[in-house]
Design an enzyme around this catalytic site. Structure first.
Site, short mmCIF file in Angstrom:
data_model
loop_
_atom_site.label_atom_id
_atom_site.label_comp_id
_atom_site.label_asym_id
_atom_site.label_seq_id
_atom_site.Cartn_x
_atom_site.Cartn_y
_atom_site.Cartn_z
N LYS A 176 0.67 -1.16 0.02
CA LYS A 176 0.16 -0.07 -0.17
C LYS A 176 0.83 1.44 0.12
O LYS A 176 1.70 1.49 0.86
CB LYS A 176 -0.93 0.16 1.27
N THR A 207 -8.55 9.39 8.31
CA THR A 207 -7.92 8.19 7.77
C THR A 207 -7.80 7.06 8.94
O THR A 207 -6.90 6.15 8.47
CB THR A 207 -6.62 8.44 7.12
N GLY A 209 -8.07 3.81 10.42
CA GLY A 209 -8.61 2.64 9.94
C GLY A 209 -8.72 2.47 8.56
O GLY A 209 -9.07 1.45 8.47
N THR A 210 -7.88 3.11 7.73
CA THR A 210 -7.88 2.73 6.20
C THR A 210 -7.18 1.70 5.94
O THR A 210 -7.75 0.82 5.02
CB THR A 210 -7.11 3.94 5.56
N GLY A 211 -6.23 1.17 6.61
CA GLY A 211 -5.67 -0.19 6.39
C GLY A 211 -6.19 -1.49 6.79
O GLY A 211 -6.51 -2.19 5.84
N CYS A 212 -6.94 -1.42 7.86
CA CYS A 212 -8.05 -2.38 8.22
C CYS A 212 -9.12 -2.51 7.18
O CYS A 212 -9.43 -3.74 6.84
CB CYS A 212 -8.55 -2.16 9.72
N1 LIG Z 1 -5.21 10.22 1.18
C1 LIG Z 1 -5.38 9.39 0.70
N2 LIG Z 1 -6.25 9.28 -0.69
C2 LIG Z 1 -6.64 8.31 -1.18
N3 LIG Z 1 -6.22 6.96 -0.76
C3 LIG Z 1 -5.69 6.86 0.29
C4 LIG Z 1 -5.10 8.19 1.04
N4 LIG Z 1 -4.55 7.47 1.95
C5 LIG Z 1 -4.54 6.23 1.95
N5 LIG Z 1 -5.11 5.93 0.85
C6 LIG Z 1 -5.54 4.35 0.40
O1 LIG Z 1 -5.77 3.70 1.48
C7 LIG Z 1 -5.68 2.39 1.66
C8 LIG Z 1 -4.79 2.20 2.83
O2 LIG Z 1 -3.49 2.57 2.89
P1 LIG Z 1 -2.47 3.05 4.06
O3 LIG Z 1 -1.11 2.96 3.55
O4 LIG Z 1 -3.11 4.48 4.62
O5 LIG Z 1 -2.56 1.86 4.90
P2 LIG Z 1 -2.32 1.84 6.38
O6 LIG Z 1 -1.14 2.57 6.54
O7 LIG Z 1 -2.23 0.47 6.88
O8 LIG Z 1 -3.45 2.50 7.06
P3 LIG Z 1 -3.27 3.52 8.32
O9 LIG Z 1 -2.44 4.84 7.61
O10 LIG Z 1 -4.48 4.09 8.61
O11 LIG Z 1 -2.53 3.02 9.49
C9 LIG Z 1 -4.64 2.17 0.36
O12 LIG Z 1 -5.55 1.63 -0.68
C10 LIG Z 1 -3.89 3.58 0.13
O13 LIG Z 1 -3.73 3.68 -1.13
C1 LIG Z 2 -7.19 -2.58 17.29
C2 LIG Z 2 -6.55 -1.84 16.04
N1 LIG Z 2 -6.09 -2.54 15.04
C3 LIG Z 2 -5.64 -1.88 13.99
C4 LIG Z 2 -5.25 -0.54 14.18
C5 LIG Z 2 -4.28 0.13 12.90
O1 LIG Z 2 -5.32 0.86 12.54
P1 LIG Z 2 -4.95 2.09 11.29
O2 LIG Z 2 -3.40 1.99 11.00
O3 LIG Z 2 -5.44 1.53 10.09
O4 LIG Z 2 -5.39 3.22 12.15
C6 LIG Z 2 -5.74 0.16 15.24
N2 LIG Z 2 -5.36 1.49 15.56
N3 LIG Z 2 -6.38 -0.41 16.17
#
Ligand SMILES: Nc1ncnc2c1ncn2[C@@H]1O[C@H](COP(=O)(O)OP(=O)(O)OP(=O)(O)O)[C@@H](O)[C@H]1O
Ligand SMILES: Cc1ncc(COP(=O)(O)O)c(N)n1
Length: 268
Positions: A176, A207, A209-212
């Site tokens: 990602k 943003t 929870g985007t990854g989850c």
């Molecule tokens: N500002 C943004 N605009 C569009 N897409 C985004 C943006 N930020 C993240 N994404 C997308 O969201 C999804 C999650 O990516 P990200 O790299 O943020 O994951 P993550 O780091 O595990 O999540 P988090 O940042 O919540 O820890 C991917 O498809 C990424 O391309």
């Molecule tokens: C319980 C739990 N699991 C996963 C994440 C990571 O989430 P994110 O990095 O998408 O904010 C989080 N903040 N809390």
């Protein structure tokens, strides 16, 4: 009536935007039934993680074993796993129930910067879980920790990372690129082809929870029978909408809007 099932093995986010809560909402939105095995209770909000209480590995196993023996699951999806003991029991559960797909979101630290997986846990994840993973969804910092290298800064470097991650055992990777500058480009690699999934970067602060959410959407689509590439395509559309229509809740990074994709908000 029957319905595809995802088992989510992950932590509870009291803030409601990440972890188990994100997984359950995402599966529901995509028409998939989700069961859960909770690995940790976190006291967190949009600003940060206040406390983490890990659940004993035996109890993680018991939750998952109870639902897998009875309800089954098309896909097992993992999120936050705390420590080597939990990773070992997840690995045992995969061996026992042999789900068609295993989506591993290697949650190593939260958006707000708190480390959620210990270094010993990271080593066991690499050795025991990655070879059983069918789709691995690291962000760039997580990929860098898994490979013990500096974060990639370009798409060419991301390709090199994807190749090296693939050598650790997962059948496919989605690296990602949400943390890079420019468009949000995620790179799919399955040992044969690279497929970039790109969306215009949204100027968003909400943003959490985007990854989850992204990994849960992939798991839900796989459970419905999509192939890996199509599952990632739908998940990318799902997360892009969820970020675009994210909620201004709390003082920090608010949660994404899990309903935005189903509600087709752009068409209004
Ligand atoms: N500002 C943004 N605009 C569009 N897409 C985004 C943006 N930020 C993240 N994404 C997308 O969201 C999804 C999650 O990516 P990200 O790299 O943020 O994951 P993550 O780091 O595990 O999540 P988090 O940042 O919540 O820890 C991917 O498809 C990424 O391309
Ligand atoms: C319980 C739990 N699991 C996963 C994440 C990571 O989430 P994110 O990095 O998408 O904010 C989080 N903040 N809390």
């Amino acid at each position: 009536m029957t319905i595809p099932v995802v088992l989510s093995i992950a932590g509870s986010d009291s803030g409601g935007g990440a972890g188990i809560q994100a997984d359950l909402k995402t599966c529901q939105e995509l028409g998939v039934f989700a069961t859960s095995a909770i690995t940790a209770i976190t006291a967190q909000n949009t600003v940060g993680v206040h406390q983490v209480k890990a659940i004993e590995p035996e109890m993680v196993y018991a939750q998952a074993d109870a639902v897998l023996a009875d309800i089954g699951a098309n896909v097992i999806k993992t999120g936050m796993l705390v420590g080597e003991g939990q990773i070992k029991v997840v690995s045992q559960l995969i061996d026992k129930y042999t789900p068609a797909e295993v989506v591993v979101d290697p949650v190593i630290s939260s958006t707000s910067g708190t480390q959620l997986l210990t270094n010993e846990g990271l080593a066991v994840l690499r050795k025991q879980l990655l070879p059983k993973t069918t789709l691995l969804t690291p962000n760039l910092p997580e990929a860098a920790l898994l490979l013990n290298q500096k974060e990639p800064k370009t798409i060419a470097e991301m390709k090199e990372f994807a190749i090296q991650l693939h050598q650790l055992g997962p059948r496919a990777i989605v690296l990602k690129g949400g943390h890079l500058e420019g468009d949000a480009v995620d790179l799919f690699y399955d040992g044969r082809e690279f497929i970039p999934f790109s969306a215009a970067r949204i100027k968003a602060t909400h943003t959490h929870g985007t990854g989850c959410t992204f990994a849960a959407a992939i798991a839900a689509e796989l459970a419905k029978g999509s192939n890996r590439v199509n599952a990632v395509r739908v998940a990318k559309a799902f997360i892009t909408k969820a970020i675009k229509y994210g909620f201004e809740l709390g003082e920090g990074k608010g949660p994404t809007n899990h309903a935005a994709y189903r509600q087709q908000l752009d068409k209004e």
